[in-house]
Design a protein around this motif. Structure first.
Motif, mmCIF file in Angstrom:
data_model
loop_
_atom_site.group_PDB
_atom_site.id
_atom_site.type_symbol
_atom_site.label_atom_id
_atom_site.label_comp_id
_atom_site.label_asym_id
_atom_site.label_seq_id
_atom_site.Cartn_x
_atom_site.Cartn_y
_atom_site.Cartn_z
ATOM 1 N N GLY A 142 0.804 -1.209 0.000
ATOM 2 C CA GLY A 142 0.000 0.000 0.000
ATOM 3 C C GLY A 142 0.840 1.263 0.000
ATOM 4 O O GLY A 142 2.076 1.221 -0.094
ATOM 5 N N SER A 143 0.150 2.406 0.124
ATOM 6 C CA SER A 143 0.808 3.711 0.060
ATOM 7 C C SER A 143 0.347 4.606 1.200
ATOM 8 O O SER A 143 -0.785 4.455 1.701
ATOM 9 C CB SER A 143 0.482 4.399 -1.275
ATOM 10 N N LEU A 144 1.208 5.514 1.568
ATOM 11 C CA LEU A 144 0.890 6.568 2.519
ATOM 12 C C LEU A 144 1.638 7.821 2.095
ATOM 13 O O LEU A 144 2.713 7.733 1.492
ATOM 14 C CB LEU A 144 1.319 6.210 3.942
ATOM 15 N N ARG A 145 1.091 8.972 2.459
ATOM 16 C CA ARG A 145 1.805 10.221 2.252
ATOM 17 C C ARG A 145 1.946 10.922 3.592
ATOM 18 O O ARG A 145 0.941 11.275 4.231
ATOM 19 C CB ARG A 145 1.105 11.138 1.259
ATOM 20 N N LEU A 146 3.172 11.127 4.003
ATOM 21 C CA LEU A 146 3.458 11.862 5.223
ATOM 22 C C LEU A 146 3.616 13.342 4.896
ATOM 23 O O LEU A 146 4.115 13.706 3.837
ATOM 24 C CB LEU A 146 4.729 11.346 5.883
ATOM 25 N N SER A 147 3.198 14.159 5.828
ATOM 26 C CA SER A 147 3.355 15.608 5.695
ATOM 27 C C SER A 147 4.074 16.139 6.922
ATOM 28 O O SER A 147 3.943 15.607 8.019
ATOM 29 C CB SER A 147 1.984 16.293 5.593
ATOM 30 N N CYS A 148 4.806 17.202 6.722
ATOM 31 C CA CYS A 148 5.486 17.872 7.829
ATOM 32 C C CYS A 148 5.340 19.368 7.607
ATOM 33 O O CYS A 148 5.919 19.930 6.673
ATOM 34 C CB CYS A 148 6.948 17.480 7.893
ATOM 35 N N GLU A 149 4.551 19.981 8.447
ATOM 36 C CA GLU A 149 4.330 21.419 8.346
ATOM 37 C C GLU A 149 5.314 22.152 9.254
ATOM 38 O O GLU A 149 5.473 21.804 10.421
ATOM 39 C CB GLU A 149 2.899 21.781 8.729
ATOM 40 N N VAL A 150 5.934 23.166 8.693
ATOM 41 C CA VAL A 150 6.944 23.935 9.412
ATOM 42 C C VAL A 150 6.383 25.304 9.770
ATOM 43 O O VAL A 150 5.784 25.980 8.922
ATOM 44 C CB VAL A 150 8.204 24.096 8.556
ATOM 45 N N VAL A 157 14.932 2.927 0.184
ATOM 46 C CA VAL A 157 13.672 3.544 -0.221
ATOM 47 C C VAL A 157 13.663 4.012 -1.671
ATOM 48 O O VAL A 157 12.637 4.469 -2.162
ATOM 49 C CB VAL A 157 13.298 4.744 0.677
ATOM 50 N N LYS A 158 14.780 3.869 -2.351
ATOM 51 C CA LYS A 158 14.857 4.334 -3.737
ATOM 52 C C LYS A 158 13.798 3.659 -4.593
ATOM 53 O O LYS A 158 13.546 2.477 -4.484
ATOM 54 C CB LYS A 158 16.243 4.060 -4.304
ATOM 55 N N MET A 189 5.053 7.497 0.055
ATOM 56 C CA MET A 189 5.608 6.156 0.239
ATOM 57 C C MET A 189 4.721 5.156 -0.484
ATOM 58 O O MET A 189 3.538 5.019 -0.159
ATOM 59 C CB MET A 189 5.690 5.822 1.731
ATOM 60 N N ASN A 190 5.291 4.487 -1.461
ATOM 61 C CA ASN A 190 4.576 3.482 -2.235
ATOM 62 C C ASN A 190 5.213 2.114 -2.035
ATOM 63 O O ASN A 190 6.342 2.012 -1.555
ATOM 64 C CB ASN A 190 4.590 3.848 -3.716
ATOM 65 N N SER A 191 4.494 1.082 -2.420
ATOM 66 C CA SER A 191 5.008 -0.294 -2.330
ATOM 67 C C SER A 191 5.577 -0.576 -0.952
ATOM 68 O O SER A 191 6.687 -1.108 -0.824
ATOM 69 C CB SER A 191 6.074 -0.529 -3.407
ATOM 70 N N LEU A 192 4.811 -0.239 0.047
ATOM 71 C CA LEU A 192 5.304 -0.374 1.412
ATOM 72 C C LEU A 192 5.519 -1.837 1.787
ATOM 73 O O LEU A 192 4.767 -2.731 1.369
ATOM 74 C CB LEU A 192 4.339 0.292 2.383
ATOM 75 N N THR A 200 5.654 10.395 13.460
ATOM 76 C CA THR A 200 4.352 9.822 13.129
ATOM 77 C C THR A 200 4.548 8.333 12.852
ATOM 78 O O THR A 200 5.476 7.939 12.156
ATOM 79 C CB THR A 200 3.706 10.562 11.937
ATOM 80 N N GLN A 201 3.677 7.519 13.419
ATOM 81 C CA GLN A 201 3.828 6.067 13.349
ATOM 82 C C GLN A 201 3.302 5.531 12.015
ATOM 83 O O GLN A 201 2.171 5.828 11.626
ATOM 84 C CB GLN A 201 3.070 5.395 14.494
ATOM 85 N N VAL A 202 4.119 4.724 11.371
ATOM 86 C CA VAL A 202 3.712 3.998 10.173
ATOM 87 C C VAL A 202 3.806 2.505 10.479
ATOM 88 O O VAL A 202 4.857 2.017 10.889
ATOM 89 C CB VAL A 202 4.602 4.351 8.973
ATOM 90 N N THR A 203 2.708 1.814 10.290
ATOM 91 C CA THR A 203 2.676 0.384 10.530
ATOM 92 C C THR A 203 2.203 -0.312 9.260
ATOM 93 O O THR A 203 1.117 -0.003 8.748
ATOM 94 C CB THR A 203 1.740 0.030 11.691
ATOM 95 N N VAL A 204 3.034 -1.220 8.770
ATOM 96 C CA VAL A 204 2.715 -1.958 7.548
ATOM 97 C C VAL A 204 2.446 -3.405 7.932
ATOM 98 O O VAL A 204 3.318 -4.084 8.468
ATOM 99 C CB VAL A 204 3.858 -1.870 6.526
ATOM 100 N N SER A 205 1.237 -3.856 7.667
ATOM 101 C CA SER A 205 0.848 -5.201 8.066
ATOM 102 C C SER A 205 0.813 -6.125 6.860
ATOM 103 O O SER A 205 0.481 -5.718 5.744
ATOM 104 C CB SER A 205 -0.519 -5.168 8.738
ATOM 105 N N SER A 206 1.135 -7.378 7.115
ATOM 106 C CA SER A 206 1.131 -8.373 6.025
ATOM 107 C C SER A 206 -0.165 -9.162 6.024
ATOM 108 O O SER A 206 -0.989 -9.035 6.904
ATOM 109 C CB SER A 206 2.308 -9.309 6.194
#
Length: 121
Positions: free
Chosen positions: A15-23, A62-63, A81-84, A115-121
């Motif tokens: 799956g995919s996720l997009r993280l954001s970081c606001e400054v 991550v490339k 983040m793709n192909s997690l 921020t927590q990212v959890t990838v489940s199988s």
């Protein structure tokens, strides 16, 4: 300068996720920005960085899967983040420094809260 990371969550392998970081408290365009991650029981490691001029740098693991970008008008940096994989499970931190080498060395003076990212199988 303060950084606020968001966008983490639970996703399945592939799956995919997009993280954001606001400054806030600074002008984004004059800084290098990056993402690090720390998995349980492991040291924090560099994932991706983007220079003031927009050049991007990635860790080998991550490339071709992750893409870092910045929107100076929104004072935000993103990590698409793709192909997690399950190995991507970690707390992801954004960081800010005046120059890219300082950022990539992990010695940036400013860090977000993670921020927590959890990838489940």
């Amino acid at each position: 300068v303060q950084l606020q990371a968001s966008g983490g969550g639970l996703v399945q392998v592939g799956g995919s996720l997009r993280l954001s970081c606001e400054v806030s408290g600074g002008t984004l365009s004059i800084y290098a920005l990056g993402w690090f991650r720390q998995a349980p029981g492991k040291d924090r490691e560099f994932a991706a960085a983007i220079s003031r001029g927009g050049a991007s740098y990635y860790a080998d693991f991550v490339k071709d899967r992750f893409t870092i970008s910045r929107d100076n008008a929104k004072n935000t940096v993103y990590l698409q983040m793709n192909s997690l994989k399950s190995d991507d499970t970690a707390v992801y931190y954004c960081a800010l420094a005046s120059v890219t080498p300082t950022l990539r060395a992990g010695t940036a003076p400013y860090w977000g809260q993670g921020t927590q990212v959890t990838v489940s199988s």
